[in-house]
Design a protein around this motif. Sequence first.
Motif, PDB file in Angstrom:
ATOM      1  N   GLU A 501      37.268  36.167  35.992  1.00 15.82           N
ATOM      2  CA  GLU A 501      36.574  35.089  36.687  1.00 15.82           C
ATOM      3  C   GLU A 501      35.441  34.532  35.836  1.00 15.82           C
ATOM      4  OE1 GLU A 501      35.305  36.769  40.336  1.00 15.82           O
ATOM      5  OE2 GLU A 501      37.324  36.958  41.174  1.00 15.82           O
ATOM      6  N   THR A 502      34.748  35.411  35.116  1.00 12.25           N
ATOM      7  CA  THR A 502      33.657  34.944  34.256  1.00 12.25           C
ATOM      8  C   THR A 502      34.183  34.020  33.170  1.00 12.25           C
ATOM      9  OG1 THR A 502      32.426  36.982  34.674  1.00 12.25           O
ATOM     10  CG2 THR A 502      31.789  35.686  32.749  1.00 12.25           C
ATOM     11  N   LEU A 503      35.263  34.411  32.514  1.00  4.88           N
ATOM     12  CA  LEU A 503      35.821  33.588  31.443  1.00  4.88           C
ATOM     13  C   LEU A 503      36.378  32.277  31.989  1.00  4.88           C
ATOM     14  CD1 LEU A 503      37.553  36.337  29.298  1.00  4.88           C
ATOM     15  CD2 LEU A 503      35.558  34.968  28.666  1.00  4.88           C
ATOM     16  N   VAL A 504      37.011  32.326  33.156  1.00  2.73           N
ATOM     17  CA  VAL A 504      37.493  31.085  33.759  1.00  2.73           C
ATOM     18  C   VAL A 504      36.318  30.168  34.073  1.00  2.73           C
ATOM     19  CG1 VAL A 504      38.617  30.117  35.803  1.00  2.73           C
ATOM     20  CG2 VAL A 504      39.620  32.087  34.639  1.00  2.73           C
ATOM     21  N   GLY A 505      35.220  30.751  34.552  1.00  3.79           N
ATOM     22  CA  GLY A 505      34.022  29.956  34.811  1.00  3.79           C
ATOM     23  C   GLY A 505      33.431  29.360  33.548  1.00  3.79           C
TER      24      GLY A 505
END
Length: 875
Positions: A501-505
């Motif tokens: 989720e962090t990388l997608v963000g």
Amino acid sequence: MLVSLKWLRTYVRCDASAEEIASRLTMAGLEVEALSGRNMGLSRVVVGRILGISPHPGAANLQICEVEGGNRTYRVVCGAPNVAPGQTAPLALEGARLADGTEIRTAEVRGVFSEGVLCSEAELGLGDDAGAIMNLPAGLSPGTPLVEALDLADQILEVSITPNRGDCLSVLGIAREVSALFAAPWTPPEIVLQETGPPVESLASVIIQDPDLCPRYAARVVGNVKIGPSPLWLRQRLQAHGIRAINNIVDVTNLVMLEQGQPLHAFDYDRLEGHRIVVRRARPGESFTTLDGENHTLRGDMLLICDAARGVALAGIMGGLNSEITSETTNVLIESAYFQPIGIRRTAKGLGLVSESSYRFERGVDPEGVIRALDRAAQLMVELGKGELASGRLDVYPTLVRQQPIRLRVSRCVRFLGLALSRTEICRLLRSIHLRVRTIDDDSLEVVAPPFRSDLSREVDLMEEVARLAGFDHIPSTLPSALVMAAKPARTQTFRELAKETLVGLGFSETISFSFISRQATERLGILPNDRRFHSLPIRNPLTEEQAVLRTSLIPSMLETAARNQRQRKLNLRLCELSKVFFPRGSEELPEERFNLCGLLAGTRRPASWNEPAEAVDFFDLKGVVEALMGRIGISGSRWSQTSAVPFLRPEAAAEIHLAGAKLGVLGEVRPEVLEAFEVNGPAFLFDMDFDLLEEKATERKTFRTLPRFPEVNRDLAIVVPEDLPTQRVLDFLAEQRPEHAESVTLFDCYRGSQVGAGRKSLAFRITYRSPERSLTDEEVNEIHARVTGKPGQTVLQNRRGEPNCWRSHPRSSLLGARVLRGSTASDASQPEAIPPQRHRHTATNQGPPLPGTLHDRWSPKEACRLAGRRSRRA
């Protein structure tokens, strides 16, 4: 499997229609895929009696027959060699359709009109004899429809048998199911033997050398048989099940297989060397020729039936050409055996041979049905072949196959199925399919399945049988009443999702690639044999050479994905993948599996826009991504160091990340030659992290800190150092000083140019001071800041050549409260250079900025900002 309904009704007295039987079987788990009629096209074929024969006037090989066909006599032109007056034969009248689709019409044959056709077995689809008309029993009435006269009408069920129901691969197996479903009595064929020959022990012997593959082998000998065609009823049963009739002896073995579900084989007794049967494993490389004339090379795990000298049959699959039944055969040895299913399947798949026998043995036959099938075959061979049966049988059964009792709880069965069944009703249903049931108490039954039901081994299997027999359609439809609660996700799962989720963000797209890569992938990365990632685990049967080994790194898959996207004109890439890599442990052990995290940046920092120029991504974009990720997942205190040891990254733009002595991963710009090997247009930047190690080092603890009550005070510090000195070394030194009330140290500017000289750079840091108890005055901050910068002659760092660097400062010089320091070597550190303070102001005549290495006094804020704007380049 095809099942003749007429044959089925000879064993079970069930008056239900074919459609109802098909429906009930389907609802009981034996799906009937098709229901078709047999011999329904013979409606215009009747019994004819030849009254007279006269020569054909126009053809010497034809004759004109006067045939009685019921109410009238028909003139038929016939060329069959066996036609004779008084003969009874099938007569196809006008409108009849033969087996090959030919429709009969009244036609002129060499000048004589023929009103029908006297048919052979082949023309009617009742046999293979096409050279003569079919002889019918003389007692049949002329004009009677042939289907009625010979009882040829039949219906065929095409039943789909699941792999666990090998017991239903026979007519008797389906008859047992029909008997249970309709509560109809069933009667298996009666077996009565007349043993008039010598003792079988004096004629033959059986030796099992490998009982693990053949737990049971039985044999009988029938002598003085007469080989000939099978009777019509036998041929009809075989043809209804898709098997071609051969002769009476071979047809009996096929008939018993269809009837009992037990494959048999008949050997020419006189062609068996030593009249002995030896069951053994084949020798590696041993050659054997099967009945179809194909020669096969056998492996050591394949079971072979041999005589005293050679192999004579592939166990459970196909007989040998050297012992087949021929027209000269007079003595027959009948084989009936139980072979281990896995061994038969392994052999059949290994040789590419599939037969009716192997299909049944693979699914398991009844070990206790071996003798019953053997005796049934012996009975029929004596009847049809007029043979003499040797007394007794050979039965080698070293290890009995026993069924273990199963405990069935009535209350649990009722609760599991949702059916209101009593203990008595459950007992009745189970006994209807020949299970032995004994009552233990009011709620418990002990059930022993018969040997032909090897699929019943657990309590839940018995519950399924109860549901089948009671009717799946009788089970009420209800919603589950249990409380459904979601289980708390495991920490590992939550941690992975947080990272994704962090990388997608951060703008990344997650990729999922195969765990298989080519053998050359690690070589294209430049990885050397001394690297753990160089040694990969090969796949035994890879789909392609591009997927021949298990990957030890996610980087090859990431670069191939980037190349694939670029070929589709997707140039601005932010890709990431969190997946497993595999490291061999040894030839006999499973590989070590570890989660790795890989990401790639390429293209421009932001999409093209009218209000800002396109800027290509660089190393610091990637570094910022990794820093943000580690901060989000709870990694703190990591150290970054430049490295030249990563073979696929450029040394001047590559870094390693360490934490508490452990290497977390690497990041940097991919070498041009590596990009070219993977057909990627550069530049491209990637990171590769050991995610399992990240999870181990991460902490979930969150520390609350109140908002500051007192204002901060900033002091800037500019330092001129050699170009090859890492900035991290300077930050480490400042951290070691631990200035009082220092809250943070931030690099905010890096300048390279003529003002600082070749081979040097100017680093500007901002130190933030704050006290949690009171507001700091400028005088207090200046005094603390002076202690940081006022350490002349102290050696703190070394450059890449191993030469120590010293910082000097002048106590009176400052730049907006910042100290400007100059790097020098240790040789002049003991003799501090006297540098007088200077005051600079830029006027219209602009004297230029101060000389590099000098210490500056105060400028106005406006002049300082202007100067910084001319000199700076953001890192």
